[in-house]
Enzyme design. Structure first.
Site, PDB file in Angstrom:
ATOM      1  N   PHE A  41       2.039  -2.902  -3.998  1.00 30.97           N
ATOM      2  CA  PHE A  41       1.714  -2.394  -2.662  1.00 30.97           C
ATOM      3  C   PHE A  41       0.891  -1.119  -2.713  1.00 30.97           C
ATOM      4  CE2 PHE A  41       3.502  -4.519   1.077  1.00 30.97           C
ATOM      5  CZ  PHE A  41       3.921  -5.662   0.429  1.00 30.97           C
TER       6      PHE A  41
ATOM      7  N   ARG B 257      -2.621  -1.455  -3.021  1.00 28.15           N
ATOM      8  CA  ARG B 257      -3.998  -1.922  -2.894  1.00 28.15           C
ATOM      9  C   ARG B 257      -4.608  -1.364  -1.625  1.00 28.15           C
ATOM     10  NH1 ARG B 257      -6.391  -5.967  -6.150  1.00 28.15           N
ATOM     11  NH2 ARG B 257      -8.128  -5.457  -4.837  1.00 28.15           N
TER      12      ARG B 257
ATOM     13  N   THR C 206      15.519  -9.517  12.874  1.00 27.13           N
ATOM     14  CA  THR C 206      15.349  -8.082  12.730  1.00 27.13           C
ATOM     15  C   THR C 206      15.591  -7.468  14.092  1.00 27.13           C
ATOM     16  OG1 THR C 206      13.676  -8.529  11.128  1.00 27.13           O
ATOM     17  CG2 THR C 206      13.802  -6.289  11.937  1.00 27.13           C
TER      18      THR C 206
ATOM     19  N   PHE D 138      -4.046 -12.461   8.681  1.00 24.27           N
ATOM     20  CA  PHE D 138      -3.700 -11.076   8.347  1.00 24.27           C
ATOM     21  C   PHE D 138      -3.559 -10.853   6.846  1.00 24.27           C
ATOM     22  CE2 PHE D 138       0.743 -12.432   8.108  1.00 24.27           C
ATOM     23  CZ  PHE D 138       1.303 -11.540   7.218  1.00 24.27           C
TER      24      PHE D 138
ATOM     25  N   CYS E 247       5.344  -8.152  10.994  1.00 24.59           N
ATOM     26  CA  CYS E 247       6.542  -7.392  10.612  1.00 24.59           C
ATOM     27  C   CYS E 247       6.334  -5.891  10.496  1.00 24.59           C
ATOM     28  CB  CYS E 247       7.075  -7.898   9.285  1.00 24.59           C
ATOM     29  SG  CYS E 247       7.859  -9.481   9.445  1.00 24.59           S
ATOM     30  N   PHE E 248       5.367  -5.497   9.688  1.00 23.09           N
ATOM     31  CA  PHE E 248       5.256  -4.087   9.339  1.00 23.09           C
ATOM     32  C   PHE E 248       5.127  -3.196  10.569  1.00 23.09           C
ATOM     33  CE2 PHE E 248       3.660  -4.563   4.699  1.00 23.09           C
ATOM     34  CZ  PHE E 248       4.935  -4.925   4.348  1.00 23.09           C
TER      35      PHE E 248
END
Lengths: 559, 393
Positions: free
Chosen positions: B224, B226, B95, B297, B235-236
């Protein structure tokens, strides 16, 4: 949008055994609902209203696909529009409150809080006249906590009687309201989590169960239901702002970055889904902005400023997107619009509607008008020119600026001698006659339901769903498309002499004609700019015709 | 075809390089996956080189905390360009921020390489399933005949197990951007529902009910949504910050602010959680034991990068409780202790006279505790209904 009428009509249509009274204080509106010219234009609405309001004829259907002739019994009318507010309330088992809740324009929360005074007034009337045990349903888009407010008012007037208040928000889109009602993704019912509350929710659920599969009826607590309506619209708007934010980045990156490719790629991710990822000049309409403001106001009241700011950022991107668009127009025309004519194609906030309110176009027209062009010509194939003019006048232009805005009734007058064309609504007419389409999303055509008809064919009395299947079958046999292939509808009562509505509604063929870009090229002035705010035209083909084209999120210009 | 897959487990400074190469031309029965450290030979034999080095967020200097650290990527790019045959297709799987594709061409001026972008969409814990049944394979190429040919060559590698309709070919920059945007929009969904959780806490609505109601709208979708203490993982946050940094370099401050709000909301969710714990314990942790269940995580992984638990433990430690007990079903206690001493100081550990203790057993961790915090959604932490409850139901 005003949802009461269509919702009542569909409930009555699918529940012939339930009498549905629609009451309004406005006599003119009621008269319109009782006439051939309904006050709301929605595909398929008139037929649904006619079946429920006027009843149907005894019909015998024999089709080659059927083993025997099917007898369709006449339906008795069960949908009544009237001004008999008190009387209807007194007779009702369930009362839906569907009054309008506009954004407050003055005082506390002006510009962001919903004005619930109409809900209050309606509730007072209900409180005075309803029978004990009547279920009250709030259908209007209301701020969270309104069910509690309704409950308080009821308790004040009728301290000894208990009423259950349900929240049952509507998820309708303008232009597809009947389709959304007949095939809803979900019906949301919020109730108190008490025995009486759950029982009331079950009663309402039964009304919808006549045509909605049980799996799509979601029952939750009242407050969750009220909040979910706001959140659903807000998160749809967020998808648009997110992809629009990406479109700005694509344009600045240049080098061929293309927001439509990004949409396609991320839309394949099942966790994100492909819908509502079309980049454009931003969202308009009355719901998204209102609901975002409502949610932000609620958060602010709860001292959750971070949350309020988080959601308001959606509106900021939306505003920024349309300002950027106007800025690009001016910049590409060498920083000045003096002596130039700008053509605006599309005024409605989306295609398929005649609604001129809350349009993005009006803001862009304002920005462009401040540059003092020779003329801004506006054309929309769905909107009445007089209504467009009314909206432009309301935005606050100087008389001098206003004198330069012309509303046209066809695209030719609009683009004639213009230096630039701005496409602001994704009408299919703008894609062009010879040219293929690119980018623009095609509206999903409703999928025909499976042949559920066969199952009930032997039954004595067919449901409207079964009859709809029969109609589908019969349409396959006769080639001429008809709104009423089985001949069930009663004839409409004739309009009074000189009915003002009869002349309207039939748009001239000229206004519906698809744009011929070859012709446009010859009509326009150099440099023949096309600013495609909805990515509806095929850029390469248009460039081949001598246009300069700039879309949304197409980073080709700096190559 | 010879395919060379190159990855780098640690930074080149340590000199610890690992490479893998696979020779696809070999007969089906013989091994065709080879792991090696012989970079020059493998690269020079390859038709396609895939670069998949680690690209963390810069921790210092310009763009610190936002921009991607390209050090490893640069080193590898240089090595590849020196050894690759002219015409080799070079694929970036890492990325990397946009505009970096051109970096690859710098070291061998005059020699033509086709550079493709082929971002990875893998989630920790389900990587193999994600690879075998990919939603989509994204291939970005330059808009030239040779670029299209290179994209087609790479697409044919995937086509042996991925349906054609799921292989999307785009421009290089669209592809690089799509990776960042996909993760940013997933993170945004989590932040959105977490903001609603805050509203629900203050009102009486139930965020799970709201999520269910809005998830029924197919335009929004169910996944997605929750609510929790915010997203973690490597990543996020990194990808959202890359997007923020990119927007800033493009002079789009509104866009940068828009995406930054996703991170702000994530921090807000975490802080709100800590505040509730402290408030729930009468605003003081003095003399109290607090148990933290879950350190990774997310569930079913021992990856602790950017785990919300880290921040929560740090904040709790500042309140001076008697003990903070940590348990995680997958993370090794020694690793947790190592990390805790890293961010809270060596003296934070109980073994050094501090207050943080790491347990190998959940019950021991909860023994005598005043509050239990569930910070990872491991199935082990769910309360399975007892038989008596089941009978009751």
């Amino acid at each position: 949008m005003a949802t009461g009428g269509p919702t009542a009509a569909v409930i009555a249509y699918h529940n012939p055994q339930i009498l549905v009274n629609v009451v309004d204080l406005n006599e003119q509106r009621v008269a319109a609902w009782n006439s051939a010219h309904l006050p709301i234009h929605e595909d398929g609405l008139l037929k649904v209203v006619r079946i429920a309001r006027d009843g149907t004829l005894d019909t015998a259907v024999s089709l080659s696909g059927l083993a025997r002739t099917v007898q369709l019994k006449a339906r008795q009318p069960n949908l009544v529009f009237s001004t008999n507010v008190v009387e209807s309330i007194a007779k009702a088992d369930i009362i839906f409150i569907c009054v309008n809740t506009p954004t407050k324009m003055q005082g506390l929360g002006a510009g962001s809080m919903a004005d619930v005074s109409a809900v209050e007034a309606a509730t007072r009337t209900v409180a005075k006249h309803a029978r004990a045990g009547t279920i009250i349903v709030e259908k209007s888009t209301v701020p969270c906590g309104t069910a509690r407010m309704i409950q308080d008012i009821l308790r004040h007037y009728r301290p000894d009687t208990s009423f259950e208040v349900l929240s049952n928000p509507e998820f309708l889109a303008e232009g597809t309201a009947v389709e959304n009602l007949v095939h809803p993704d979900r019906i949301l019912i919020g109730s108190a989590q008490s025995l009486a509350g759950l029982q009331a929710a079950a009663v309402l659920k039964n009304v919808y169960a006549a045509w909605v599969p049980a799996g799509r009826i979601v029952t939750v607590n009242t407050f969750s239901s009220e909040l979910a309506k706001l959140v659903a619209n807000t998160m749809l708007a967020q998808r648009i702002s997110s992809i629009n934010a990406v479109s700005a980045m694509c344009e600045e990156i240049g080098l061929g970055a293309d927001v439509d490719d990004v949409s396609l790629a991320i839309g394949k991710d099942v966790r994100l889904g492909p819908k509502f990822l079309q980049a454009g000049v931003g969202f308009g309409g009355s719901c998204f902005e209102k609901d975002i403001l409502n949610l932000a106001y609620l958060a602010r009241e709860l001292h959750l400023d971070v949350v309020a700011d988080y959601w308001l950022a959606i509106l900021k991107i939306n505003e920024d997107q349309r300002q950027r668009f106007a800025r690009h127009v001016v910049r590409e025309l060498n920083g000045s619009l003096r002596g130039k004519k700008i053509a605006v194609l599309g005024f409605a906030f989306k295609d398929g509607t005649n609604d001129t309110r809350n349009s993005i176009a009006v803001h862009i027209i304002k920005d462009l008008a401040s540059e003092m062009p020779q003329e801004i010509a506006v054309f929309d194939p769905g909107c009445a020119p007089a209504e467009i003019l009314e909206e432009v006048q309301a935005i606050g232009l100087t008389p001098e600026q206003m004198s330069r805005v012309k509303i046209c009734s066809n695209w030719r007058d609009c683009v004639q001698d213009s230096s630039a064309v701005c496409i602001l609504t994704q009408w299919k007419q703008f894609r062009g006659r010879q040219l293929g389409s690119s980018g623009g999303t095609t509206r999903n055509t409703p999928k025909p339901r499976g042949p559920g008809f066969a199952a009930h064919a032997q039954e004595e009395c067919l449901s409207e769903m079964g009859i709809a299947d029969l109609e589908k079958l019969s349409r396959q046999e006769i080639s001429a498309p008809s709104d009423d292939p089985l001949g069930r509808l009663k004839p409409l009562a004739p309009c009074p002499e000189g009915c003002s509505q009869c002349g309207l509604g039939h748009r001239s063929a000229q206004s519906q004609e698809a744009v011929d870009w070859v012709e446009v090229a010859a009509m326009m002035q150099e440099p023949r700019w096309v600013f495609d705010g909805r990515n509806v035209v095929n850029h390469v083909e248009l460039q081949g015709l001598g246009f300069r084209v700039r879309g949304i999120g197409k980073g080709f210009h700096s190559c | 075809m010879a395919l060379f897959y190159l990855w780098l487990c640690s930074t080149p400074r340590t000199g610890n390089l690992q490479f893998a190469t696979s020779a696809v031309s070999a007969p089906a029965s013989s091994p065709n996956l080879v792991f090696t450290t012989d970079l020059p030979t493998s690269v020079s034999e390859a038709d396609v080189v895939l670069i998949a080095v680690n690209t963390p967020t810069k921790s210092h200097g310009r763009g610190a905390g936002e921009a991607t650290d390209m050090a490893a990527f640069e080193v590898v790019t240089e090595l590849v360009s020196r050894h690759a045959n002219p015409g080799t297709i070079i694929v970036e799987k890492s990325t990397v921020p946009c505009r970096t594709a051109k970096l690859l061409a710098i070291h061998r001026p005059g020699v033509h390489f086709d550079v493709l972008s082929n971002p990875e969409f893998l989630a920790a814990g389900t990587a193999v399933a994600d690879l075998l049944h990919a939603d989509r394979i994204l291939i970005g190429s330059s808009n030239t005949p040779s670029g299209h040919r290179a994209a087609a060559a790479l697409a044919s590698v995937y086509a042996s197990w991925i349906p054609q309709s799921r292989i999307i070919t785009t421009n290089v920059f669209s592809s690089e951007l799509a990776k960042l945007v996909a993760n940013a929009m997933l993170a945004q969904r989590i932040s959105s529902i977490n903001s609603i959780a805050a509203v629900c806490d203050e009102t009486g609505a139930d965020v799970d009910e709201v999520a269910r109601a809005i998830g029924a709208d197919p335009r929004i979708g169910r996944q997605f949504l929750r609510a929790g203490i915010g997203f973690g993982g490597s990543c996020f946050k990194k990808d959202v910050l890359s997007l923020v940094y990119l927007a800033e370099t493009l002079v789009l401050p509104e866009v940068a602010d828009y995406w930054r709000a996703v991170i702000a909301m994530n921090e807000f969710a975490r802080n709100r959680f800590v505040s509730r714990v402290i408030k729930g314990l009468n605003n003081t942790l003095a003399g109290k034991k607090v148990t933290v269940l879950g350190y990774a995580f997310k569930k079913d992984t021992n990856d602790t990068r950017e785990s919300p638990a880290l921040d929560i433990i740090r904040s709790l430690a500042e309140e001076g409780p008697k003990e903070i007990a940590i348990f995680d079903p997958l993370c090794i206690p020694a690793q947790i202790m190592d990390e805790v001493s890293g961010f809270a100081g060596l003296r934070a550990l109980q073994s050094r006279g501090g207050r943080v203790a790491v347990y190998a057993d959940a019950y021991a961790a909860c023994q005598g505790s005043h509050a239990v915090l569930i910070t990872t959604e491991f199935d082990e932490f769910k309360n399975t209904p007892s038989e008596r409850t089941l009978e009751h139901l």
